[in-house]
Design an enzyme around this catalytic site. Structure first.
Site, short mmCIF file in Angstrom:
data_model
loop_
_atom_site.label_atom_id
_atom_site.label_comp_id
_atom_site.label_asym_id
_atom_site.label_seq_id
_atom_site.Cartn_x
_atom_site.Cartn_y
_atom_site.Cartn_z
N GLU A 251 0.84 -1.22 0.00
CA GLU A 251 0.00 0.00 0.00
C GLU A 251 0.87 1.26 0.00
O GLU A 251 0.51 2.28 0.57
CB GLU A 251 -0.97 0.03 1.19
CG GLU A 251 -2.11 -0.95 1.12
CD GLU A 251 -2.92 -0.88 -0.18
OE1 GLU A 251 -2.88 0.15 -0.87
OE2 GLU A 251 -3.59 -1.88 -0.50
C1 LIG Z 1 2.77 -9.43 -0.84
C2 LIG Z 1 2.42 -8.22 -1.68
C3 LIG Z 1 1.10 -7.96 -1.97
C4 LIG Z 1 0.75 -6.86 -2.76
N1 LIG Z 1 -0.56 -6.65 -3.10
C5 LIG Z 1 -0.86 -5.67 -4.01
C6 LIG Z 1 -2.18 -5.54 -4.54
O1 LIG Z 1 -3.09 -6.28 -4.16
N2 LIG Z 1 -2.42 -4.57 -5.44
C7 LIG Z 1 -1.45 -3.75 -5.88
O2 LIG Z 1 -1.72 -2.89 -6.73
N3 LIG Z 1 -0.19 -3.84 -5.41
C8 LIG Z 1 0.13 -4.79 -4.50
N4 LIG Z 1 1.43 -4.92 -4.05
C9 LIG Z 1 2.43 -3.99 -4.55
C10 LIG Z 1 2.97 -3.06 -3.48
O3 LIG Z 1 2.02 -2.07 -3.14
C11 LIG Z 1 4.30 -2.47 -3.97
O4 LIG Z 1 5.23 -3.51 -4.09
C12 LIG Z 1 4.81 -1.40 -3.03
O5 LIG Z 1 3.94 -0.29 -3.00
C13 LIG Z 1 6.21 -0.94 -3.42
O6 LIG Z 1 6.29 -0.65 -4.78
P1 LIG Z 1 7.46 -1.29 -5.63
O7 LIG Z 1 7.50 -2.75 -5.34
O8 LIG Z 1 7.27 -0.86 -7.04
O9 LIG Z 1 8.77 -0.67 -5.02
P2 LIG Z 1 9.64 0.52 -5.62
O10 LIG Z 1 8.75 1.66 -6.00
O11 LIG Z 1 10.56 -0.02 -6.66
O12 LIG Z 1 10.48 0.94 -4.35
C14 LIG Z 1 11.75 0.40 -4.00
C15 LIG Z 1 12.34 1.24 -2.87
O13 LIG Z 1 12.54 2.58 -3.34
C16 LIG Z 1 11.84 3.50 -2.55
N5 LIG Z 1 11.31 4.56 -3.43
C17 LIG Z 1 10.70 4.39 -4.64
N6 LIG Z 1 10.35 5.59 -5.14
C18 LIG Z 1 10.72 6.52 -4.25
C19 LIG Z 1 10.64 7.94 -4.21
N7 LIG Z 1 10.07 8.64 -5.18
N8 LIG Z 1 11.11 8.58 -3.12
C20 LIG Z 1 11.69 7.89 -2.11
N9 LIG Z 1 11.82 6.55 -2.10
C21 LIG Z 1 11.33 5.87 -3.16
C22 LIG Z 1 10.74 2.71 -1.85
O14 LIG Z 1 10.34 3.30 -0.64
C23 LIG Z 1 11.42 1.36 -1.65
O15 LIG Z 1 12.17 1.37 -0.48
C24 LIG Z 1 1.78 -6.01 -3.25
C25 LIG Z 1 3.12 -6.28 -2.94
C26 LIG Z 1 3.44 -7.37 -2.18
C27 LIG Z 1 4.91 -7.66 -1.90
#
Ligand SMILES: Cc1cc2nc3c(=O)[nH]c(=O)nc-3n(C[C@H](O)[C@H](O)[C@H](O)COP(=O)(O)OP(=O)(O)OC[C@H]3O[C@@H](n4cnc5c(N)ncnc54)[C@H](O)[C@@H]3O)c2cc1C
Length: 407
Positions: A251
């Site tokens: 989230e």
């Molecule tokens: C078990 C699980 C269930 C999930 N369920 C759902 C679901 O039902 N529906 C759905 O839509 N999604 C779902 N997700 C997705 C989840 O919401 C995302 O994985 C999460 O929000 C992080 O996004 P990302 O993986 O793209 O990480 P990234 O955006 O690649 O982030 C990687 C790191 O970089 C940091 N970062 C990235 N951008 C910035 C910025 N601009 N400023 C500062 N720091 C930054 C982040 O904080 C993090 O530490 C799920 C994920 C998991 C693992």
């Protein structure tokens, strides 16, 4: 609609007759940026005119992720292969519509942080009463037995009191937040509805980010109470730790919550929500001031409140011209506000407990324990606001100085 979505919680299962996916997608020719995103309803089974389930839609689970925890929830890769979707709201305004759900979900994930902290704490209390090891520093508490239960040890108490002080404070904050959600819909006047909406908008990233970071800390501290058994699967504590971890990530990661707070929520509507929130904490301090028995809680909150105001001022003066200062201090600021928010709740609870005792309430044990825990929070959590403020005010220079290759 065609494409793939990863990480979809409960994307496929047979616990219900149908699954309704909310999907963000772009219509043909839409702008190639966030302004071109629309929101769609995509059901697993299409619905016939009479409301009965119809043909299977072209949305399928391609695979299930192997995860660290939350194994009862299937995290799916979903493939959309010419699936039928129904646009929800206006074209290209999907992101805004999605945030209605996301904000509710973020509050729900905050509850998840608290819930993991609470269940881990309850188990740790039971274990600490049962496990016999060592003697109390003040002499045997249980002379008939070979050793005392570990709950006599101050360091074990520290872990339990940390859990208790966070859990009860966070529970109050989350219920207060839920009240604001209700008031934002149902309060008598538009002004009251607006105020409640401003307050919950400001505090949503704090409830999500702070409560899940601390919920995880409480889960690991409670695991620690078990010593070696905490690491052994059959005791169940390692599962709480694994399950609690996701709440900090999904989230929107807690880093993103912190950026939302600092980059968007503080300045929203000219800082209206922030001003209303600071006024609320100020009111609680003024209400508690006449009762000197509340002074330990009130003076600790007063100091934390001053740190929050100073940190906010520092951000206003230093983050506009240098945005990295906002990014570098965002998590510290979110935690600072989280501690003040719980401190505010603890002061209200302490006042209610003191009033109840003064009024001759029967449940004296309950109210006395509230007052003790309020004092513990004031002594052991509130001082962190000073170091969080110092971290924020250190700015971004050293943090950003090294080139990427130096890591
Ligand atoms: C078990 C699980 C269930 C999930 N369920 C759902 C679901 O039902 N529906 C759905 O839509 N999604 C779902 N997700 C997705 C989840 O919401 C995302 O994985 C999460 O929000 C992080 O996004 P990302 O993986 O793209 O990480 P990234 O955006 O690649 O982030 C990687 C790191 O970089 C940091 N970062 C990235 N951008 C910035 C910025 N601009 N400023 C500062 N720091 C930054 C982040 O904080 C993090 O530490 C799920 C994920 C998991 C693992």
């Amino acid at each position: 609609m065609s494409g793939t979505k990863i990480f979809i919680s409960a994307g496929e299962h047979d616990l219900s007759d149908n699954i309704i996916h909310l999907v963000l997608a772009k219509t043909t020719g839409a702008p190639d940026n966030v302004k071109g995103i629309s929101l769609f309803i995509v059901p697993k089974f299409l619905i016939n005119a009479d409301g009965s389930l119809g043909a299977r839609n072209a949305v399928k689970c391609g695979s299930i992720e192997h995860k660290m925890g939350i194994h009862a929830n299937a995290t799916c890769v979903m493939n959309y292969d010419g699936a039928t979707g129904y646009m929800l709201g206006e074209e290209n305004k999907g992101l805004r519509a999605m945030f209605i759900m996301m904000n509710a979900a973020r509050l729900g994930v905050g509850v998840q942080g608290l819930a993991q902290g609470e269940v881990a704490y309850q188990n740790a209390v039971t274990y600490a009463r049962d496990r016999i090891q060592g003697r109390a520093l003040t002499g045997p508490a249980n002379p008939e037995a070979k050793a005392d239960p570990i709950i006599v040890h101050a360091d074990v108490r520290r872990m339990l009191m940390d859990g208790r002080a966070f859990n009860e404070g966070a529970r109050a904050l989350i219920l207060w937040g839920a009240l604001q959600v209700d008031l934002s819909h149902k309060a008598a006047t538009p002004e009251e509805r607006q105020l409640a909406d401003d307050l919950i908008s400001l505090l949503t990233p704090v409830i999500k980010g702070y409560c899940t970071d601390k919920g995880y800390d409480v889960a690991t501290a409670s695991q620690q109470v078990y010593g070696g058994h905490g690491y052994i699967r059959e005791w169940g504590m390692e599962q709480f730790v694994r399950d609690a971890r996701i709440a900090q990530i999904y989230e929107g990661t807690n880093g993103i919550q912190a950026m939302d707070l600092v980059g968007r929520k503080l300045a929203m509507n000219g800082g209206r929500g922030l001003r209303a929130y600071l006024a609320l904490v100020g009111e609680a301090l003024a209400d508690a001031a006449p009762d000197t028995r509340l002074a330990p809680m009130a003076s600790a909150l007063q100091r934390g409140f001053a740190d929050l105001q100073a940190a906010t001022m520092w951000l206003m003066q230093n983050a506009m011209a240098k945005p990295d200062n906002a990014g570098a201090g965002a998590t510290a600021y979110m935690h600072l506000m989280g501690i003040v928010a719980l401190g505010h709740m603890w002061l209200l609870m302490a006042k209610a407990a003191q009033d109840a005792l003064d009024g001759g309430a029967a449940d004296t044990e309950f109210y006395t324990a509230k007052l003790v825990t309020a004092r513990y929070f004031a002594e052991r959590f509130m001082p962190d606001t000073a170091s969080l403020r110092a971290r924020l005010e250190a700015g971004s220079e050293a943090l950003m100085a090294l080139p990427a290759e130096a890591f």
